[in-house]
Design an enzyme around this catalytic site. Sequence first.
Site: not given
Length: 338
Positions: A12, A56-57, A89, A272
Amino acid sequence: MKKTLILYTGGTLGMRRSASGYVPDAHLESALQRLLEDTVDQLPQVDFQTLEPLLDSADMQPQDWYRIAAEIRDNYNHYTGFVVLHGTDTMAYTASALSFALQGLDKPVLVTGSQIPLREMRSDAYNNLIAALLLSKSEDIKEVCLYFSGKLLRGNRAVKVSSGSLDAFASPNYPSLGEVGIQVSVDPNVLLDPVNSPQFQTPESADGKVVLVKLFPGISPLFLSKLVEYRPRGLVIETYGTGNAPTNNTAFTAQLKTAAEAGIICVAVSQCLENQVDLGKYATGSALLRSGVVSGLDMTSIACFAKLNHLLAMRYPADEIKVLMGTSLCGECTPLYR
C-alpha cells in the site's frame, strides 16, 4: 557513516490509484527522495532498490520471502541497516520468515509499510518510513523487527489486528521492543542477545509444503483425511485454548496419527492470541500428543507456519524439526511454563 538500504517490494505504501483500485507503483523512489530532502541530516544515508516484480502482499509466496532475504544477505556488508517496504496483509508472514532466514543478525532489519498510500492525504506512510529509517541506525537492534504506528515489534511475534486502523499490528505474547513518540525509545531488556556470527539460510526450494488449518465445531475427519491425502510435509493446526481438539471423535485423532506416521510434521498452536499451547494440560490435548502432534508453544500461527516451512525447506531431519519447533531460534517462542 550509517547507511541503510531500502528494499521496496510493493504494498500500500507505494501504491497509486487505477481503474481497478490501488496497484503497486514503480516510481516510488523519486517521491521518497523529495520527501526526505529536508531530513537527510538526521537520517542515515539511503540507497533505494526496487524488487521486481512489485507485489501486493496478498500475492507474496514463500519464494518471495527468500528473494528479500537473499538481497539482504548479498548486500549485508555494504549497509548498517535495512528497511523493507511491504504490504500489510502478509507483512507478519514475511517478517517472521526473514527472522528464520537471517538468524544471528548484528544489525537491524525493519519491515514496515502503511495503511494509506504515500500519495494520499492523511497517509501514515511518511511517519512509518521516517521512524523505520531512524531505527535502522540503532546499534542495539540486531534482529528482524516490524515497525508500525509507533510500535517496534519483534518480527516473528507480530500479528495484524486491524484493517481499518492505523494502529494495525500487535505483539500479543511478547512486549514491544520500543516506541516512537515524542522520544524514540528501545528497551534493551527485551531485545535478542547478540550471537557470534550471522547464520543466514536461504533454501533452494522455498516452499516447504506446509498447510495451515483452523479447527471449528463440526469439523469432519473426512476434511482432515483429504489434507493428509494431499501429502503436505507439515501441518500447523490452530487448536482451541491451550491445545484442545474434538477428540471424542476417534476418527479425527486417527487421521492425525495417520498423518504423523506418513511423515507429516503436525504442530499445534492456539486460536487464542495470548498464552501458549500445553498439550499435557487437558485430556483433549493429551490425545493430540499421543497422535504425534508437537506443541508450537506461544508462537503465533503465522510464525509457526513460517518456521515449519523454513525448517522443511532447509531439509532438516524430521526428528530434529520436531525438537526445533519447541526451541527458540530467534525469539519466536517461550519455553513451556506450568
